[in-house]
Design an enzyme around this catalytic site. Structure first.
Site: not given
Length: 395
Positions: A25, A79, A81, A83, A146, A165, A193, A224
């Site tokens: 991103h 989450h 999202e 990924d 986030h 995250d 990050y 991550h």
């Protein structure tokens, strides 16, 4: 055959390693990334998160190293999202009777929007628990850390925080723990990050840290990067410091230039900061990526941004940086931070004026005003600039 990694008794890392990810991103990930998922073997087998869709086969192969995926009874989705959740359809194809645990209401809405309502969802909120055998998992909403749906999962039996995250790093490694990679490297990646993903939501991070203050945590398993097992206090302390947005006596000077006048101004500003005893970093936008610059902006009390006037406005590279900066600026602005717009011009100073307008919109205090120079650099003009910066610093 891909292997799972046992991180604590009956708890396994089963995620995917993305060695080739280089841009997330707009954030450069020169060390790749991982999409961490965790398998808990208990009376009710539970999978914590999944991975990007293209890593679903890797996830399933690692799970199959331990158990038949059909045995999974719960999939906790911290989450929405992709990924994190992108392999849910692949998992549900192999474990069709599993229930998906997600946050209420945003996780439930987000997963249904992405994957439909054919699955059985269990929505949870802060304080809710899920008994999976000898373990009881507890959930804490971390809204806007986030996304609105974010939550974390805690296993008191294992003293593991599955942190989603938070506390993560975009970092691919054959080693999976902080003490195997080395603290300086992991903290550097965690800082980048935070600056490029989490920083706009710092006040929410403060709230989340408060909600987790009483948890007995000796391992943090993020979505991550590497797992924290030896340096949990250090990363918790850094998150507390970063989320406070307390500035350090530090300056960042960012610029692009056409015929070197703005460049000369940038160097002169750096020299003035050095003379005043303020550590400083200089970034030419032609040579530095904006995500690397943001890592240095995170602690900086002074952020100087320079552009000449081009086509009656600021240079596109500077505009792109300021757009990125605005998107990452905390709500409520930058307390105690000073923005310093500067630049050269010929017949109109719209370039530096637009920089000033953008910095003000980001929430910086423009205590120095806008520092400009007409036409080419000269010793007198650069000397005046040097003195103006020292005066602004009270020197």
């Amino acid at each position: 055959m891909l292997r799972a990694l046992e991180i604590k008794p009956d708890v396994y890392w089963v995620g995917g390693i993305d060695w080739n990810e280089r841009n997330f991103h707009g954030y450069t990930t020169d060390r790749g990334s991982t999409y961490n998922a965790y398998l808990i073997l208990d009376e009710h087998v539970t999978l914590i998160d999944t991975c990007k869709p293209e890593f679903a086969d890797e996830l399933i192969e690692r799970i199959s190293d331990i158990i038949d995926p059909a045995r999974i009874e719960y999939v906790v989705s911290n989450h929405v999202e992709q990924d994190h959740s992108g392999a849910i359809p692949a998992i549900m194809e192999r474990a069709p009777h599993a229930k998906i645990v997600t946050s209420s209401p945003h996780g439930l809405k987000g997963l249904a929007a992405h994957y439909g309502d054919a699955y059985e969802y269990v929505s949870v909120k802060t304080g809710d628990i899920l008994c999976i055998g000898k373990r009881t998992l507890t959930f804490t909403a971390t809204v806007m850390v986030h996304w609105p749906d974010n939550m974390v999962t805690y296993s008191p039996h294992d003293k593991i925080l599955f942190s989603n995250d938070a506390f993560g790093q975009h970092f691919a490694s054959s080693k999976h723990f902080d003490d195997e990679v080395g603290l300086p490297e992991v903290l550097a990646q965690a800082k980048k990050y935070y600056a490029n993903i989490v920083m706009p939501y710092s006040r929410h991070v403060v709230r989340a840290l408060g909600a987790l203050a009483d948890a007995d945590i000796d391992m943090i398993a993020p979505s991550h990067g590497v797992i924290w097992r030896s340096h949990v206090p250090e990363i918790m302390a850094e998150y507390a410091r970063w989320s406070s947005l307390e500035p350090e006596e530090y300056a960042v000077v960012v610029y692009d230039s056409m015929w070197h006048t703005t460049e000369a101004m940038a160097h002169q500003i750096v020299e003035a900061f050095i003379e005043a005893g303020t550590p400083t970093r200089l970034f030419d936008l032609k040579a530095n990526h904006i995500s690397d610059i943001m890592t240095e902006v995170l602690p900086a009390k002074y952020v100087a941004v320079g552009s000449p006037t081009l086509n009656n406005g600021m240079m596109p590279t500077v505009a792109a940086f300021l757009c990125y900066l605005k998107g990452l600026s905390p709500k409520g602005g930058w307390p105690g931070r000073v923005g310093i717009p500067f630049g050269s011009f010929g017949w109109g100073k719209n370039g530096p004026d637009e920089v000033a307008e953008s910095l003000e919109k980001c929430g910086f205090d423009l205590a120095f005003g806008t520092l400009t120079h007409q036409w080419t650099e000269d010793e007198e003009g650069l000397g005046q600039l040097h003195e103006a910066v020292l005066a602004g610093l009270g020197r």
